[in-house]
Motif scaffolding. Structure first.
Motif, PDB file in Angstrom:
ATOM      1  N   ILE A  50       0.664  -1.154  -0.138  1.00  0.00           N
ATOM      2  CA  ILE A  50      -0.201   0.120  -0.189  1.00  0.00           C
ATOM      3  C   ILE A  50       1.038   1.142   0.122  1.00  0.00           C
ATOM      4  O   ILE A  50       1.682   1.348   0.918  1.00  0.00           O
ATOM      5  CB  ILE A  50      -0.827  -0.040   1.410  1.00  0.00           C
ATOM      6  N   PRO A  51       0.827   2.047  -0.974  1.00  0.00           N
ATOM      7  CA  PRO A  51       1.975   3.329  -1.133  1.00  0.00           C
ATOM      8  C   PRO A  51       1.642   4.230   0.027  1.00  0.00           C
ATOM      9  O   PRO A  51       0.477   4.547   0.212  1.00  0.00           O
ATOM     10  CB  PRO A  51       1.738   3.653  -2.621  1.00  0.00           C
ATOM     11  N   ALA A  52       2.732   5.012  -0.125  1.00  0.00           N
ATOM     12  CA  ALA A  52       2.438   6.206   0.855  1.00  0.00           C
ATOM     13  C   ALA A  52       1.453   7.226   0.097  1.00  0.00           C
ATOM     14  O   ALA A  52       1.552   7.189  -1.239  1.00  0.00           O
ATOM     15  CB  ALA A  52       3.747   6.798   1.382  1.00  0.00           C
ATOM     16  N   GLY A  53       0.826   8.165   1.059  1.00  0.00           N
ATOM     17  CA  GLY A  53       0.179   9.113   0.238  1.00  0.00           C
ATOM     18  C   GLY A  53      -0.902   9.779   1.175  1.00  0.00           C
ATOM     19  O   GLY A  53      -0.774   9.898   2.615  1.00  0.00           O
ATOM     20  N   GLU A  54      -1.513  10.753   0.511  1.00  0.00           N
ATOM     21  CA  GLU A  54      -2.685  11.429   1.489  1.00  0.00           C
ATOM     22  C   GLU A  54      -4.053  11.212   1.000  1.00  0.00           C
ATOM     23  O   GLU A  54      -4.264  10.839  -0.221  1.00  0.00           O
ATOM     24  CB  GLU A  54      -2.318  13.069   1.301  1.00  0.00           C
ATOM     25  N   PHE A  55      -4.951  11.387   1.733  1.00  0.00           N
ATOM     26  CA  PHE A  55      -6.315  11.182   1.615  1.00  0.00           C
ATOM     27  C   PHE A  55      -7.230  11.967   2.688  1.00  0.00           C
ATOM     28  O   PHE A  55      -6.874  12.327   3.646  1.00  0.00           O
ATOM     29  CB  PHE A  55      -6.788   9.802   1.447  1.00  0.00           C
ATOM     30  N   LEU A  56      -8.648  12.229   2.084  1.00  0.00           N
ATOM     31  CA  LEU A  56      -9.517  12.939   2.911  1.00  0.00           C
ATOM     32  C   LEU A  56     -10.160  11.983   3.606  1.00  0.00           C
ATOM     33  O   LEU A  56     -10.963  11.065   3.040  1.00  0.00           O
ATOM     34  CB  LEU A  56     -10.481  13.862   1.967  1.00  0.00           C
ATOM     35  N   MET A  57      -9.739  11.574   5.027  1.00  0.00           N
ATOM     36  CA  MET A  57     -10.658  10.656   5.821  1.00  0.00           C
ATOM     37  C   MET A  57     -11.934  11.289   6.272  1.00  0.00           C
ATOM     38  O   MET A  57     -11.855  12.449   6.757  1.00  0.00           O
ATOM     39  CB  MET A  57      -9.579  10.343   6.976  1.00  0.00           C
ATOM     40  N   ALA A 173      -8.667   0.802   1.920  1.00  0.00           N
ATOM     41  CA  ALA A 173     -10.157   0.573   1.410  1.00  0.00           C
ATOM     42  C   ALA A 173     -10.430   1.707  -0.037  1.00  0.00           C
ATOM     43  O   ALA A 173     -10.873   1.014  -0.572  1.00  0.00           O
ATOM     44  CB  ALA A 173     -11.070   0.495   2.640  1.00  0.00           C
ATOM     45  N   ARG A 174      -9.958   2.804   0.362  1.00  0.00           N
ATOM     46  CA  ARG A 174     -10.466   3.703  -0.512  1.00  0.00           C
ATOM     47  C   ARG A 174      -9.601   3.517  -1.886  1.00  0.00           C
ATOM     48  O   ARG A 174      -9.975   3.776  -2.930  1.00  0.00           O
ATOM     49  CB  ARG A 174     -10.346   5.083  -0.238  1.00  0.00           C
ATOM     50  N   ALA A 175      -8.429   3.046  -1.748  1.00  0.00           N
ATOM     51  CA  ALA A 175      -7.621   2.965  -2.763  1.00  0.00           C
ATOM     52  C   ALA A 175      -7.531   4.236  -3.832  1.00  0.00           C
ATOM     53  O   ALA A 175      -7.527   3.872  -5.067  1.00  0.00           O
ATOM     54  CB  ALA A 175      -8.012   1.631  -3.374  1.00  0.00           C
ATOM     55  N   TYR A 181     -17.998   4.110  -2.124  1.00  0.00           N
ATOM     56  CA  TYR A 181     -17.291   2.705  -2.300  1.00  0.00           C
ATOM     57  C   TYR A 181     -15.884   2.988  -3.259  1.00  0.00           C
ATOM     58  O   TYR A 181     -16.106   3.979  -4.045  1.00  0.00           O
ATOM     59  CB  TYR A 181     -18.119   1.708  -2.777  1.00  0.00           C
ATOM     60  N   PHE A 182     -15.040   2.220  -2.983  1.00  0.00           N
ATOM     61  CA  PHE A 182     -13.918   2.183  -3.921  1.00  0.00           C
ATOM     62  C   PHE A 182     -14.174   2.378  -5.399  1.00  0.00           C
ATOM     63  O   PHE A 182     -13.694   2.734  -6.143  1.00  0.00           O
ATOM     64  CB  PHE A 182     -12.748   1.249  -3.583  1.00  0.00           C
ATOM     65  N   PHE A 183     -15.378   1.591  -5.582  1.00  0.00           N
ATOM     66  CA  PHE A 183     -15.528   1.514  -6.995  1.00  0.00           C
ATOM     67  C   PHE A 183     -16.627   2.578  -7.599  1.00  0.00           C
ATOM     68  O   PHE A 183     -17.371   2.707  -8.846  1.00  0.00           O
ATOM     69  CB  PHE A 183     -16.469  -0.016  -7.483  1.00  0.00           C
ATOM     70  N   GLY A 184     -17.017   3.645  -6.752  1.00  0.00           N
ATOM     71  CA  GLY A 184     -18.023   4.716  -6.960  1.00  0.00           C
ATOM     72  C   GLY A 184     -18.943   4.653  -5.922  1.00  0.00           C
ATOM     73  O   GLY A 184     -19.037   4.148  -4.937  1.00  0.00           O
ATOM     74  N   ASN A 213     -10.396  -4.830  -4.351  1.00  0.00           N
ATOM     75  CA  ASN A 213     -10.281  -3.356  -4.637  1.00  0.00           C
ATOM     76  C   ASN A 213      -8.989  -3.151  -5.622  1.00  0.00           C
ATOM     77  O   ASN A 213      -8.262  -4.006  -5.940  1.00  0.00           O
ATOM     78  CB  ASN A 213     -10.382  -2.660  -3.599  1.00  0.00           C
ATOM     79  N   PRO A 214      -8.803  -1.769  -6.030  1.00  0.00           N
ATOM     80  CA  PRO A 214      -7.797  -1.549  -7.150  1.00  0.00           C
ATOM     81  C   PRO A 214      -6.260  -1.648  -6.553  1.00  0.00           C
ATOM     82  O   PRO A 214      -5.508  -1.884  -7.135  1.00  0.00           O
ATOM     83  CB  PRO A 214      -7.921  -0.183  -7.484  1.00  0.00           C
ATOM     84  N   TRP A 215      -6.207  -1.941  -5.068  1.00  0.00           N
ATOM     85  CA  TRP A 215      -4.946  -2.339  -4.622  1.00  0.00           C
ATOM     86  C   TRP A 215      -4.910  -3.765  -4.047  1.00  0.00           C
ATOM     87  O   TRP A 215      -3.872  -3.997  -3.392  1.00  0.00           O
ATOM     88  CB  TRP A 215      -4.761  -1.257  -3.350  1.00  0.00           C
ATOM     89  N   GLY A 216      -5.636  -4.286  -4.747  1.00  0.00           N
ATOM     90  CA  GLY A 216      -5.430  -5.962  -4.498  1.00  0.00           C
ATOM     91  C   GLY A 216      -6.019  -6.612  -3.209  1.00  0.00           C
ATOM     92  O   GLY A 216      -5.635  -7.778  -2.870  1.00  0.00           O
ATOM     93  N   LEU A 217      -6.831  -5.693  -2.436  1.00  0.00           N
ATOM     94  CA  LEU A 217      -7.568  -6.414  -1.268  1.00  0.00           C
ATOM     95  C   LEU A 217      -8.921  -6.691  -1.551  1.00  0.00           C
ATOM     96  O   LEU A 217      -9.806  -6.084  -1.826  1.00  0.00           O
ATOM     97  CB  LEU A 217      -7.636  -4.713  -0.312  1.00  0.00           C
ATOM     98  N   TYR A 218      -9.074  -7.977  -0.985  1.00  0.00           N
ATOM     99  CA  TYR A 218     -10.069  -8.833  -1.331  1.00  0.00           C
ATOM    100  C   TYR A 218     -10.984  -8.744   0.002  1.00  0.00           C
ATOM    101  O   TYR A 218     -10.521  -8.694   1.108  1.00  0.00           O
ATOM    102  CB  TYR A 218     -10.031 -10.339  -1.616  1.00  0.00           C
ATOM    103  N   ASP A 219     -12.315  -8.608  -0.160  1.00  0.00           N
ATOM    104  CA  ASP A 219     -13.305  -8.755   1.111  1.00  0.00           C
ATOM    105  C   ASP A 219     -12.879  -7.215   2.022  1.00  0.00           C
ATOM    106  O   ASP A 219     -13.402  -7.582   3.443  1.00  0.00           O
ATOM    107  CB  ASP A 219     -12.999 -10.037   1.937  1.00  0.00           C
TER     108      ASP A 219
END
Length: 329
Positions: A50-57, A173-175, A181-184, A213-219
């Motif tokens: 899971i790469p480093a980064g920023e997001f809006l939590m 989870a957001r990826a 949801y990560f898919f929309g 999800n796009p980062w390879g996380l199932y369930d």
């Protein structure tokens, strides 16, 4: 690790996750997916980067299904880590539960450290709740039990595994998405990615039954809720980007879980949805104090592993694993 005052918010992640030792082995390791084998067995599990980064939590009030504890939103910065591609399954978790079973399937004697490790008491209930074990997520462990499983895994592999922080979990989870949801936002697609009330038939499914999800996380949404390390507390406004936040408390309840489960509604599977542990999950437990290992009324609770890219020191690792359980009367 200093014990913090009850409900105190920590915007900078504690010493365990902050102080690091960078040696030549750490500097040269590749940040890629890998298979972690359990030494001297034929068992393994997958970890994805899971790469480093920023997001809006958190979520905005305009999001359908928004709950008040998901705001105010805040900008968060997260360091890189690996996360389990799947929720921890019974085949691996049961080695930790039953030392005799671990000895029986190991090709070499287990080490003295592992042999002397404190393990869960034998549950008086069928902790699969009739849902079976084969390739299914391990369930109903307490947060303390989940952390002690991580300790067992560290002693077996030499790698520091732990629970995700709440911020790490939501970020993964957001990826990269900022939708419900990560898919929309369209819940009609949810059945492709999640095991929940409309498709579960009232039970867990084998891990990886749905798309990742796009980062390879199932369930990551559905199947079972997943422990985080955080104490459950209201979000606070911050004008600045918060780096690796985590909420700690000496109180036993409530702790944060994420992801929803096999009986969750569509709204409860949103990436920003928060859940809190509840002492009612031990209502059937006749022990006084109640078991530190099991939630006999929480077949919807499981765990997913995290491994930071840069491991903390041995002293900090021990501080994480060796915290005393809080009595539950």
């Amino acid at each position: 690790m200093e014990i913090l005052n009850k409900y105190k918010t920590v915007f900078v992640i504690p010493v365990l996750f902050l102080i690091i030792q960078i040696d030549s082995k750490t500097q040269n390791q590749s940040f890629e997916s890998y298979k972690q084998e359990i030494p001297n067995t034929n068992l393994s599990f997958e970890m994805v980067p899971i790469p480093a980064g920023e997001f809006l939590m958190g979520t905005s009030m305009e999001e359908i299904g928004h709950d008040g504890d998901e705001s105010p939103q805040r900008r968060v910065s997260i360091d890189a880590f690996w996360m389990g591609a799947h929720e921890v399954t019974w085949d691996v978790f049961e080695l930790f539960l039953d030392k005799d079973f671990e000895k029986a399937i190991s090709t070499k004697p287990i080490t003295q450290q592992v042999d002397g490790l404190s393990r869960p008491s034998t549950p008086y209930l069928d902790m699969t709740f009739g849902m079976g074990k084969e390739n299914k997520p391990a369930i109903a462990m307490t947060q303390y039990g989940a952390i002690q499983f991580c300790k067992w895994l560290y002693l077996k592999t030499g790698k520091f595994y732990r629970l995700p922080t709440e911020a790490e979990w939501e970020y993964a989870a957001r990826a990269g998405s900022n939708t419900a949801y990560f898919f929309g936002d369209k819940k009609e697609s949810l059945s492709e990615y999640a095991v929940y009330d409309s498709n579960s038939k009232g039970q867990t499914m084998p891990v990886g039954s749905k798309k990742p999800n796009p980062w390879g996380l199932y369930d990551i949404l559905g199947n079972v809720m997943e422990w985080t390390y955080d104490h459950y507390s209201p979000y606070r406004t911050s004008q600045n980007t918060i780096k690796n936040p985590v909420e700690t408390s000496e109180a036993l309840y409530p702790k944060v879980l994420r992801g929803g489960h096999y009986e969750s509604s569509e709204s409860e599977l949103r990436s920003g949805k928060r859940f809190a542990s509840d002492p009612i999950w031990k209502q059937l437990d006749p022990q006084i104090p109640k078991s530190q290992w099991w939630f006999p009324e929480a077949p919807f609770v499981g765990l997913r592993l995290v491994r930071p890219l840069i491991s903390p020191s041995e002293e900090e690792i021990k501080a994480y694993y060796n915290q005393e359980p809080i009595a539950d009367y």
